[in-house]
Design a protein around this motif. Structure first.
Motif, PDB file in Angstrom:
ATOM      1  N   GLY A   1       0.784  -1.232   0.000  1.00  0.00           N
ATOM      2  CA  GLY A   1       0.000   0.000   0.000  1.00  0.00           C
ATOM      3  C   GLY A   1       0.813   1.277   0.000  1.00  0.00           C
ATOM      4  N   ARG A   2       2.034   1.262  -0.462  1.00  0.00           N
ATOM      5  CA  ARG A   2       2.871   2.468  -0.490  1.00  0.00           C
ATOM      6  C   ARG A   2       3.010   3.038  -1.896  1.00  0.00           C
ATOM      7  NH1 ARG A   2       6.008   2.830   4.421  1.00  0.00           N
ATOM      8  NH2 ARG A   2       4.592   1.888   5.914  1.00  0.00           N
ATOM      9  N   GLY A   3       2.353   2.443  -2.892  1.00  0.00           N
ATOM     10  CA  GLY A   3       2.504   2.908  -4.267  1.00  0.00           C
ATOM     11  C   GLY A   3       3.834   2.449  -4.841  1.00  0.00           C
ATOM     12  N   LYS A   4       4.370   3.262  -5.795  1.00  0.00           N
ATOM     13  CA  LYS A   4       5.681   2.939  -6.362  1.00  0.00           C
ATOM     14  C   LYS A   4       6.757   3.401  -5.390  1.00  0.00           C
ATOM     15  CE  LYS A   4       5.340   2.772 -11.338  1.00  0.00           C
ATOM     16  NZ  LYS A   4       5.727   3.408 -12.598  1.00  0.00           N
ATOM     17  N   ILE A   5       7.619   2.458  -5.018  1.00  0.00           N
ATOM     18  CA  ILE A   5       8.705   2.820  -4.108  1.00  0.00           C
ATOM     19  C   ILE A   5      10.028   2.303  -4.643  1.00  0.00           C
ATOM     20  CG2 ILE A   5       7.247   2.892  -2.041  1.00  0.00           C
ATOM     21  CD1 ILE A   5       8.384   0.138  -1.298  1.00  0.00           C
TER      22      ILE A   5
ATOM     23  N   LYS B   1      19.374  -0.780  -6.177  1.00  0.00           N
ATOM     24  CA  LYS B   1      18.092  -0.099  -6.021  1.00  0.00           C
ATOM     25  C   LYS B   1      17.228  -0.419  -7.233  1.00  0.00           C
ATOM     26  CE  LYS B   1      19.944   3.675  -3.256  1.00  0.00           C
ATOM     27  NZ  LYS B   1      19.764   2.994  -2.021  1.00  0.00           N
ATOM     28  N   PHE B   2      15.961  -0.768  -6.972  1.00  0.00           N
ATOM     29  CA  PHE B   2      15.001  -1.035  -8.035  1.00  0.00           C
ATOM     30  C   PHE B   2      13.647  -0.526  -7.602  1.00  0.00           C
ATOM     31  CE2 PHE B   2      15.541  -4.766  -5.425  1.00  0.00           C
ATOM     32  CZ  PHE B   2      14.269  -5.259  -5.205  1.00  0.00           C
ATOM     33  N   ILE B   3      12.792  -0.192  -8.585  1.00  0.00           N
ATOM     34  CA  ILE B   3      11.485   0.403  -8.302  1.00  0.00           C
ATOM     35  C   ILE B   3      10.404  -0.635  -8.570  1.00  0.00           C
ATOM     36  CG2 ILE B   3       9.859   2.202  -8.977  1.00  0.00           C
ATOM     37  CD1 ILE B   3      12.297   3.940  -9.673  1.00  0.00           C
ATOM     38  N   LYS B   4       9.515  -0.777  -7.611  1.00  0.00           N
ATOM     39  CA  LYS B   4       8.377  -1.695  -7.719  1.00  0.00           C
ATOM     40  C   LYS B   4       7.148  -1.049  -7.124  1.00  0.00           C
ATOM     41  CE  LYS B   4      10.277  -5.480  -9.346  1.00  0.00           C
ATOM     42  NZ  LYS B   4       9.831  -6.218 -10.506  1.00  0.00           N
ATOM     43  N   ARG B   5       5.977  -1.533  -7.555  1.00  0.00           N
ATOM     44  CA  ARG B   5       4.707  -1.058  -7.020  1.00  0.00           C
ATOM     45  C   ARG B   5       4.265  -1.983  -5.908  1.00  0.00           C
ATOM     46  NH1 ARG B   5       0.746   2.213  -8.841  1.00  0.00           N
ATOM     47  NH2 ARG B   5       1.699   2.398 -10.877  1.00  0.00           N
ATOM     48  N   THR B   6       3.897  -1.380  -4.758  1.00  0.00           N
ATOM     49  CA  THR B   6       3.423  -2.179  -3.640  1.00  0.00           C
ATOM     50  C   THR B   6       1.930  -1.957  -3.514  1.00  0.00           C
ATOM     51  OG1 THR B   6       3.840  -0.480  -1.998  1.00  0.00           O
ATOM     52  CG2 THR B   6       5.607  -2.050  -2.449  1.00  0.00           C
TER      53      THR B   6
END
Length: 131
Positions: free
Chosen positions: A112-116, A126-131
């Protein structure tokens, strides 16, 4: 009678380990197959499996039976590890799990944090994922 059985089993392996448990499950499955198909091969295999299970239970060579069980546990360790991971992942409703693209380390992040931007604790990628 109970005391006689206890005296008889003293110094014997007993067989309450993971290998015997899984062999019992296999024996049960083979018994069901024999019940429905009347296969001679499955019947002989289940009989041999039953003899081996009783041999392990009544064996006096405890160290040897313990070593067999340890080898079996090492053999199934990767499977057990994956099964336990998926069980815990399914129970965890507040986190998502991702694998690091570089080192394949599993990283747990809150839902529930969006893209982090996720930072791997092992290799600091470091990598970006949607939660």
């Amino acid at each position: 009678m109970k005391e006689k059985f206890i005296r008889f089993m003293q110094g014997r392996y007993g067989g309450a380990d993971k290998l015997n448990t899984h062999l019992m499950y296999l024996l049960f499955i083979l018994a069901i197959i024999v019940l429905f198909t009347s296969s001679k091969v499955c019947m002989i295999l289940s009989l041999l499996l039953m003899i081996y299970i009783y041999f392990r239970i009544f064996s006096r060579n405890i160290y040897k039976r313990y070593q067999e069980n340890q080898k079996y546990l090492q053999l199934i360790a990767p499977i057990t590890k994956k099964v336990n991971f998926f069980k815990n992942k399914r129970k965890d409703k507040t986190h998502k799990y991702y694998k690091c693209p570089t080192c394949k380390q599993v990283v747990r992040v809150p839902k529930g944090r969006g893209k982090i931007e996720i930072s791997c604790p092992k290799c600091n990628t470091k990598f970006i994922k949607r939660t």
